[in-house]
Design a protein around this motif. Structure first.
Motif, short mmCIF file in Angstrom:
data_model
loop_
_atom_site.label_atom_id
_atom_site.label_comp_id
_atom_site.label_asym_id
_atom_site.label_seq_id
_atom_site.Cartn_x
_atom_site.Cartn_y
_atom_site.Cartn_z
N ASP A 1 0.85 -1.19 0.00
CA ASP A 1 0.00 0.00 0.00
C ASP A 1 0.89 1.24 0.00
O ASP A 1 1.28 1.74 1.06
N ILE A 2 1.23 1.71 -1.21
CA ILE A 2 2.04 2.92 -1.32
C ILE A 2 1.31 3.92 -2.21
O ILE A 2 0.50 3.54 -3.04
N SER A 3 1.62 5.17 -2.00
CA SER A 3 0.98 6.23 -2.78
C SER A 3 1.84 6.58 -3.99
O SER A 3 3.01 6.17 -4.09
N ASP A 4 1.26 7.37 -4.88
CA ASP A 4 1.99 7.85 -6.04
C ASP A 4 3.22 8.64 -5.59
O ASP A 4 4.30 8.49 -6.14
N GLU A 5 3.04 9.47 -4.58
CA GLU A 5 4.16 10.28 -4.08
C GLU A 5 5.26 9.40 -3.49
O GLU A 5 6.45 9.65 -3.69
#
Length: 95
Positions: free
Chosen positions: A56-60
């Motif tokens: 679960d990682i964000s684009d940033e």
């Protein structure tokens, strides 16, 4: 054998990221013109592969992993405005 191949592929990606980090003068638009991918493409590919594997990682966060710093910092310190020649070459490549 498969684990060694995956390790070699991961090490190759790390070398690519290190090479790009050591050559910040190479602009993303130049990469797009020459190779049809750039650091942003790598971050999008990384994000997609990470999400497909349950990370679960964000684009940033994906961009920071590729750029080795927050994208806004990299952009402010290393990204130059595209020249008219670069823009023309980029448009010609898209056709």
């Amino acid at each position: 054998m498969e684990n060694k191949q995956i390790e070699a592929e991961a090490a190759t990606l790390q070398r690519l990221l290190s090479h790009l980090d050591n050559n910040k003068q190479v602009q993303n638009i130049d990469l797009m013109i020459l190779a049809d991918f750039c650091r942003n493409c790598l971050s999008k590919w990384y994000l997609q592969e990470a999400n497909e594997r349950g990370l679960d990682i964000s684009d940033e966060q994906a961009r920071e992993h590729i750029y080795k710093m927050p994208y806004s910092e990299w952009k402010a310190n290393h990204q130059l405005p595209a020249t008219p020649e670069q823009l023309a070459a980029f448009e010609a490549k898209k056709k």
